[in-house]
Design a protein around this motif. Structure first.
Motif, PDB file in Angstrom:
ATOM      1  N   ARG A 161     -12.100  -1.564   3.182  1.00 18.58           N
ATOM      2  CA  ARG A 161     -11.732  -0.237   2.253  1.00 18.58           C
ATOM      3  C   ARG A 161     -12.851  -0.453   1.003  1.00 18.58           C
ATOM      4  N   ASP A 179      -6.545   2.721   1.438  1.00 15.88           N
ATOM      5  CA  ASP A 179      -6.589   3.445   0.749  1.00 15.88           C
ATOM      6  C   ASP A 179      -5.796   4.606   0.436  1.00 15.88           C
ATOM      7  N   ARG A 180      -3.982   4.473   0.619  1.00 19.95           N
ATOM      8  CA  ARG A 180      -3.376   5.059  -0.133  1.00 19.95           C
ATOM      9  C   ARG A 180      -3.115   3.996  -1.893  1.00 19.95           C
ATOM     10  N   VAL A 187      -5.701   4.517  -3.892  1.00 19.25           N
ATOM     11  CA  VAL A 187      -5.312   5.973  -4.662  1.00 19.25           C
ATOM     12  C   VAL A 187      -4.083   6.498  -5.695  1.00 19.25           C
ATOM     13  N   PRO A 221      -9.806   8.363  -3.717  1.00 21.71           N
ATOM     14  CA  PRO A 221      -9.930   7.770  -1.826  1.00 21.71           C
ATOM     15  C   PRO A 221     -11.116   8.334  -1.386  1.00 21.71           C
TER      16      PRO A 221
END
Length: 180
Positions: free
Chosen positions: A40, A102-103, A106, A112
């Motif tokens: 990420r 990613d979640r 966020v 994102p």
């Protein structure tokens, strides 16, 4: 701070990849310290966001991921090769970890990630004016022996800081989480 989350392959895997890094004009080959799987990309954040990310990571449990090298590939921009990489399989566990991270990002207020995720280890980068032709790339790919098919494990998730330099980026581990 310019940050990203990554997995670092075991030393034997990095050695195998380093052995392929030659005989392609214009390639800026990665060093051993630069070989990783980006999970990420985070980008430029302040210390507060970095601390929030480390706290969120500390609260999570991550399973070890097993993978194997799976051929070579490349990314291009405007029909010019930008990066040469080694692929990984199976992709599903890496893609699921990417989505989970990613979640998590966020959830602490970061944007994102918008680009499609392709699990890989970057081997070389190319300046626009030094990108290999299709023929040069095909010749290099055709000259490579098969990558070792042995399965290996990623056992730590690393938050890295990227320092941009004249000779490319230097990556500094900032925080690590063990994977069980």
């Amino acid at each position: 701070m310019r940050l990203f989350l990554a997995l670092v392959p075991p030393v034997e895997v990095r050695r195998s990849l380093l052995a392929t890094m030659h005989a392609l004009a214009g390639a800026r080959w990665q060093s051993d310290a630069q070989l990783h799987v980006t999970l990420r990309f985070i980008g430029d954040v302040d210390r507060h966001a970095a601390d929030a990310l480390m706290l969120a990571l500390r609260r999570e449990r991550f399973a070890r991921i097993e993978a194997r090298l799976d051929g070579f590939g490349f990314f291009d921009r405007r029909e010019r090769v930008d990066q040469l990489w080694a692929g990984l399989s199976p992709r599903d566990p890496l893609e699921r970890l990417h989505a989970r991270l990613d979640r998590l990002c966020v959830g602490i207020g970061l944007e994102p990630e918008g680009r499609k995720y392709v699990p890989h280890i970057t081997l070389a980068r190319f300046a626009r004016t030094m990108a290999p032709s299709a023929e040069q790339l095909a010749a290099w790919l055709g000259a490579q022996p098969l990558l070792p098919a042995d399965t290996f494990a990623f056992d730590r998730l690393v938050l890295m800081e990227s320092h941009m330099g004249r000779d490319g980026s230097v990556y500094e581990p900032v925080f690590e989480v063990g994977m069980e």
